[in-house]
Design a protein around this motif. Structure first.
Motif, PDB file in Angstrom:
ATOM      1  N   GLU A 125      -9.321   7.234 -21.477  1.00  0.00           N
ATOM      2  CA  GLU A 125      -8.052   6.556 -21.194  1.00  0.00           C
ATOM      3  C   GLU A 125      -8.236   5.052 -21.353  1.00  0.00           C
ATOM      4  O   GLU A 125      -9.239   4.490 -20.912  1.00  0.00           O
ATOM      5  N   ALA A 126      -7.278   4.410 -21.998  1.00  0.00           N
ATOM      6  CA  ALA A 126      -7.340   2.958 -22.150  1.00  0.00           C
ATOM      7  C   ALA A 126      -7.249   2.275 -20.794  1.00  0.00           C
ATOM      8  O   ALA A 126      -6.561   2.751 -19.881  1.00  0.00           O
ATOM      9  N   GLU A 127      -7.938   1.149 -20.665  1.00  0.00           N
ATOM     10  CA  GLU A 127      -7.978   0.428 -19.394  1.00  0.00           C
ATOM     11  C   GLU A 127      -6.797  -0.517 -19.223  1.00  0.00           C
ATOM     12  O   GLU A 127      -6.569  -1.024 -18.125  1.00  0.00           O
ATOM     13  N   ARG A 128      -6.053  -0.748 -20.306  1.00  0.00           N
ATOM     14  CA  ARG A 128      -4.875  -1.610 -20.260  1.00  0.00           C
ATOM     15  C   ARG A 128      -3.733  -0.915 -20.992  1.00  0.00           C
ATOM     16  O   ARG A 128      -3.953   0.068 -21.691  1.00  0.00           O
ATOM     17  N   PRO A 129      -2.501  -1.413 -20.859  1.00  0.00           N
ATOM     18  CA  PRO A 129      -1.380  -0.797 -21.577  1.00  0.00           C
ATOM     19  C   PRO A 129      -1.614  -0.797 -23.088  1.00  0.00           C
ATOM     20  O   PRO A 129      -2.187  -1.733 -23.646  1.00  0.00           O
ATOM     21  N   VAL A 130      -1.177   0.283 -23.739  1.00  0.00           N
ATOM     22  CA  VAL A 130      -1.346   0.440 -25.183  1.00  0.00           C
ATOM     23  C   VAL A 130       0.013   0.334 -25.853  1.00  0.00           C
ATOM     24  O   VAL A 130       1.059   0.491 -25.215  1.00  0.00           O
ATOM     25  N   PRO A 131       0.035   0.061 -27.175  1.00  0.00           N
ATOM     26  CA  PRO A 131       1.321   0.031 -27.887  1.00  0.00           C
ATOM     27  C   PRO A 131       2.037   1.379 -27.760  1.00  0.00           C
ATOM     28  O   PRO A 131       1.410   2.435 -27.804  1.00  0.00           O
ATOM     29  N   VAL A 132       3.353   1.337 -27.628  1.00  0.00           N
ATOM     30  CA  VAL A 132       4.146   2.552 -27.483  1.00  0.00           C
ATOM     31  C   VAL A 132       3.919   3.462 -28.694  1.00  0.00           C
ATOM     32  O   VAL A 132       3.943   3.004 -29.841  1.00  0.00           O
ATOM     33  N   LEU A 133       3.684   4.729 -28.430  1.00  0.00           N
ATOM     34  CA  LEU A 133       3.413   5.762 -29.431  1.00  0.00           C
ATOM     35  C   LEU A 133       2.074   5.532 -30.127  1.00  0.00           C
ATOM     36  O   LEU A 133       1.183   6.365 -30.103  1.00  0.00           O
ATOM     37  N   VAL A 134       1.904   4.378 -30.802  1.00  0.00           N
ATOM     38  CA  VAL A 134       0.707   4.131 -31.608  1.00  0.00           C
ATOM     39  C   VAL A 134      -0.563   4.296 -30.786  1.00  0.00           C
ATOM     40  O   VAL A 134      -1.587   4.789 -31.287  1.00  0.00           O
ATOM     41  N   GLY A 135      -0.523   3.902 -29.538  1.00  0.00           N
ATOM     42  CA  GLY A 135      -1.704   3.985 -28.693  1.00  0.00           C
ATOM     43  C   GLY A 135      -2.012   5.383 -28.188  1.00  0.00           C
ATOM     44  O   GLY A 135      -3.005   5.581 -27.496  1.00  0.00           O
ATOM     45  N   GLY A 136      -1.182   6.356 -28.563  1.00  0.00           N
ATOM     46  CA  GLY A 136      -1.370   7.733 -28.120  1.00  0.00           C
ATOM     47  C   GLY A 136      -0.297   8.140 -27.137  1.00  0.00           C
ATOM     48  O   GLY A 136       0.012   7.400 -26.195  1.00  0.00           O
ATOM     49  N   GLN A 137       0.308   9.321 -27.369  1.00  0.00           N
ATOM     50  CA  GLN A 137       1.392   9.797 -26.491  1.00  0.00           C
ATOM     51  C   GLN A 137       1.250  11.291 -26.258  1.00  0.00           C
ATOM     52  O   GLN A 137       0.671  12.008 -27.061  1.00  0.00           O
ATOM     53  N   ARG A 138       1.764  11.748 -25.114  1.00  0.00           N
ATOM     54  CA  ARG A 138       1.727  13.165 -24.773  1.00  0.00           C
ATOM     55  C   ARG A 138       3.132  13.759 -24.701  1.00  0.00           C
ATOM     56  O   ARG A 138       3.338  14.825 -24.115  1.00  0.00           O
ATOM     57  N   LEU A 139       4.117  13.086 -25.288  1.00  0.00           N
ATOM     58  CA  LEU A 139       5.500  13.548 -25.205  1.00  0.00           C
ATOM     59  C   LEU A 139       5.740  14.804 -26.024  1.00  0.00           C
ATOM     60  O   LEU A 139       6.322  15.779 -25.538  1.00  0.00           O
ATOM     61  N   SER A 140       5.294  14.780 -27.284  1.00  0.00           N
ATOM     62  CA  SER A 140       5.611  15.890 -28.171  1.00  0.00           C
ATOM     63  C   SER A 140       4.761  15.838 -29.435  1.00  0.00           C
ATOM     64  O   SER A 140       4.539  14.754 -29.982  1.00  0.00           O
ATOM     65  N   PRO A 141       4.317  17.006 -29.935  1.00  0.00           N
ATOM     66  CA  PRO A 141       3.629  17.028 -31.237  1.00  0.00           C
ATOM     67  C   PRO A 141       4.558  16.738 -32.397  1.00  0.00           C
ATOM     68  O   PRO A 141       4.094  16.544 -33.522  1.00  0.00           O
ATOM     69  N   SER A 142       5.859  16.693 -32.132  1.00  0.00           N
ATOM     70  CA  SER A 142       6.816  16.342 -33.178  1.00  0.00           C
ATOM     71  C   SER A 142       6.819  14.839 -33.463  1.00  0.00           C
ATOM     72  O   SER A 142       7.346  14.411 -34.486  1.00  0.00           O
ATOM     73  N   LEU A 143       6.244  14.069 -32.548  1.00  0.00           N
ATOM     74  CA  LEU A 143       6.125  12.625 -32.723  1.00  0.00           C
ATOM     75  C   LEU A 143       4.700  12.290 -33.160  1.00  0.00           C
ATOM     76  O   LEU A 143       3.758  13.005 -32.800  1.00  0.00           O
ATOM     77  N   PRO A 144       4.524  11.211 -33.934  1.00  0.00           N
ATOM     78  CA  PRO A 144       3.168  10.849 -34.360  1.00  0.00           C
ATOM     79  C   PRO A 144       2.312  10.380 -33.188  1.00  0.00           C
ATOM     80  O   PRO A 144       2.820  10.011 -32.135  1.00  0.00           O
ATOM     81  N   TRP A 145       0.990  10.404 -33.418  1.00  0.00           N
ATOM     82  CA  TRP A 145      -0.010   9.950 -32.457  1.00  0.00           C
ATOM     83  C   TRP A 145      -0.049  10.801 -31.181  1.00  0.00           C
ATOM     84  O   TRP A 145      -0.390  10.321 -30.109  1.00  0.00           O
ATOM     85  N   TYR A 146       0.276  12.092 -31.319  1.00  0.00           N
ATOM     86  CA  TYR A 146       0.260  13.007 -30.176  1.00  0.00           C
ATOM     87  C   TYR A 146      -1.172  13.297 -29.764  1.00  0.00           C
ATOM     88  O   TYR A 146      -2.018  13.648 -30.587  1.00  0.00           O
ATOM     89  N   ARG A 147      -1.471  13.173 -28.481  1.00  0.00           N
ATOM     90  CA  ARG A 147      -2.830  13.312 -27.961  1.00  0.00           C
ATOM     91  C   ARG A 147      -3.209  14.745 -27.627  1.00  0.00           C
ATOM     92  O   ARG A 147      -4.391  15.043 -27.449  1.00  0.00           O
ATOM     93  N   GLY A 148      -2.228  15.629 -27.496  1.00  0.00           N
ATOM     94  CA  GLY A 148      -2.472  16.959 -26.960  1.00  0.00           C
ATOM     95  C   GLY A 148      -2.115  16.988 -25.483  1.00  0.00           C
ATOM     96  O   GLY A 148      -1.840  15.961 -24.847  1.00  0.00           O
ATOM     97  N   GLU A 149      -2.111  18.180 -24.902  1.00  0.00           N
ATOM     98  CA  GLU A 149      -1.753  18.326 -23.492  1.00  0.00           C
ATOM     99  C   GLU A 149      -2.828  17.733 -22.595  1.00  0.00           C
ATOM    100  O   GLU A 149      -4.028  17.860 -22.868  1.00  0.00           O
TER     101      GLU A 149
END
Length: 337
Positions: A125-149
């Motif tokens: 996990e990043a120690e500081r805030p990351v760019p929205v989406l680009v830094g990794g997201q868990r919202l949906s695999p339909s969006l780019p940069w999906y990290r997995g559950e």
């Protein structure tokens, strides 16, 4: 993708029996079972240094796989006549994993067939805030940069890469790795950890020594050598995860690097590439692709030589602190490389 697998078969048959191959995973995509191959050359003893070359983590970035395959093809052709290469292989282990994400390469997607971005898939996990989406997201695999559950195991391809690094690189006293990507900016960059933090890594003196070695050996090189955190932070970076694993073995030196080819220059020269899904990440014109391969083969060969000679250029225990201070000035105290 399938052509790359056929190329690996040909290279193995041409390698005088010296190129070892094993498939570390099988991925299903578009109704096909695709292997994740690993190829090895040289001395497997943990007493000699090792180097690993990786490509195809993101399926859209075919040029990364092509750079690794082109370098491997060059080495195999030299096995027939190059005594210096054979001498190098007696004191070096070389590992190649050019098709980390075969499903993504076949489908032409950044993610693997499950929709997961492998370079956001580790538990770091990043120690500081990351760019929205680009830094990794868990919202949906339909969006780019999906990290997995959250809490799920890493994807099979990510697990395979980590296992190869542990089995083939971290067992050696000193090792380098180069992961070939494209798609960020106008400049070719060489990134080292962290992607999750702006704090310096433990082996910062060693990274500066390697960077200065490159500057001295290839004074006209065009790479920007820097920690990834100078550009942006992300969750789940596999090389952060593996580097932190290596730090549990203080007697080892593991220096993971990412070659980030600046693909925006290809778009600048050929704006029509913007209308192609993979045009942002790969040179589309043949002569430009050949130029990219030629340029980066020099870097990959330099890394092999540097790995072979690591005991000669790694900072001494007495001199590490002075080298660390220079590295802090260069990368962390506001000075620009």
């Amino acid at each position: 993708m399938l052509e790359s697998l056929h190329l690996l078969d040909r290279l193995q048959s041409q390698s005088l029996g010296l190129l070892e191959r094993r498939d570390v995973a099988v991925v299903v995509a578009a109704g096909r079972e695709l292997p994740v191959p690993v190829l090895s050359l040289g001395n497997a003893s943990p007493d000699v240094p090792a180097i690993g070359y990786f490509g195809g983590v993101h399926g859209l970035e075919r040029i990364g796989s092509q750079v690794v395959l082109s370098f491997l093809a060059s080495l195999v052709s030299r096995l027939r006549w190059d005594d210096l290469l054979h001498e190098q292989l007696r004191g070096l282990r070389m590992v190649f994993m050019p098709l980390v994400n075969p499903g993504g390469l076949l489908l032409g997607t950044r993610a693997n067939p499950a929709g997961v971005d492998l370079m956001r898939n580790s538990p770091v996990e990043a120690e500081r805030p990351v760019p929205v989406l680009v830094g990794g997201q868990r919202l949906s695999p339909s969006l780019p940069w999906y990290r997995g559950e959250a809490g799920a195991k890493m994807q099979p391809e990510a697990q395979a890469l980590c296992q190869v690094v542990c089995d083939e690189l971290l067992r050696h006293r000193a090792a380098l790795s180069i992961d070939c990507h494209s798609g960020f900016g106008l400049d070719d960059r060489i990134w080292f950890p962290f992607a999750c933090s702006t704090r310096p890594i433990t082996h910062l003196p060693e990274m500066l020594a390697l960077s200065e070695l490159l500057d001295q050996t290839h004074a006209q090189h065009r790479y920007v050598f820097e920690p990834q955190s100078r550009q942006y932070l992300t969750h789940g970076d596999l090389w952060d995860y593996l580097y932190l694993e290596s730090c549990q073995m203080p007697e080892r030196v593991f220096l993971p690097l990412t070659l980030e080819m600046g693909s925006w220059v290809w778009v600048k020269k050929n704006p029509r590439q913007l209308f192609s899904r993979d045009g942002i990440f790969n040179p589309k014109v043949s002569h430009r692709q050949q130029r990219v391969l030629r340029r980066h083969l020099v870097w990959l060969d330099f890394c092999a030589r540097a790995a072979f000679s690591m005991p000669r250029w790694l900072p001494s225990a007495d001199g590490r602190e002075a080298v660390r201070e220079r590295a802090l000035d260069r990368w962390y105290r506001g000075a620009r490389a």
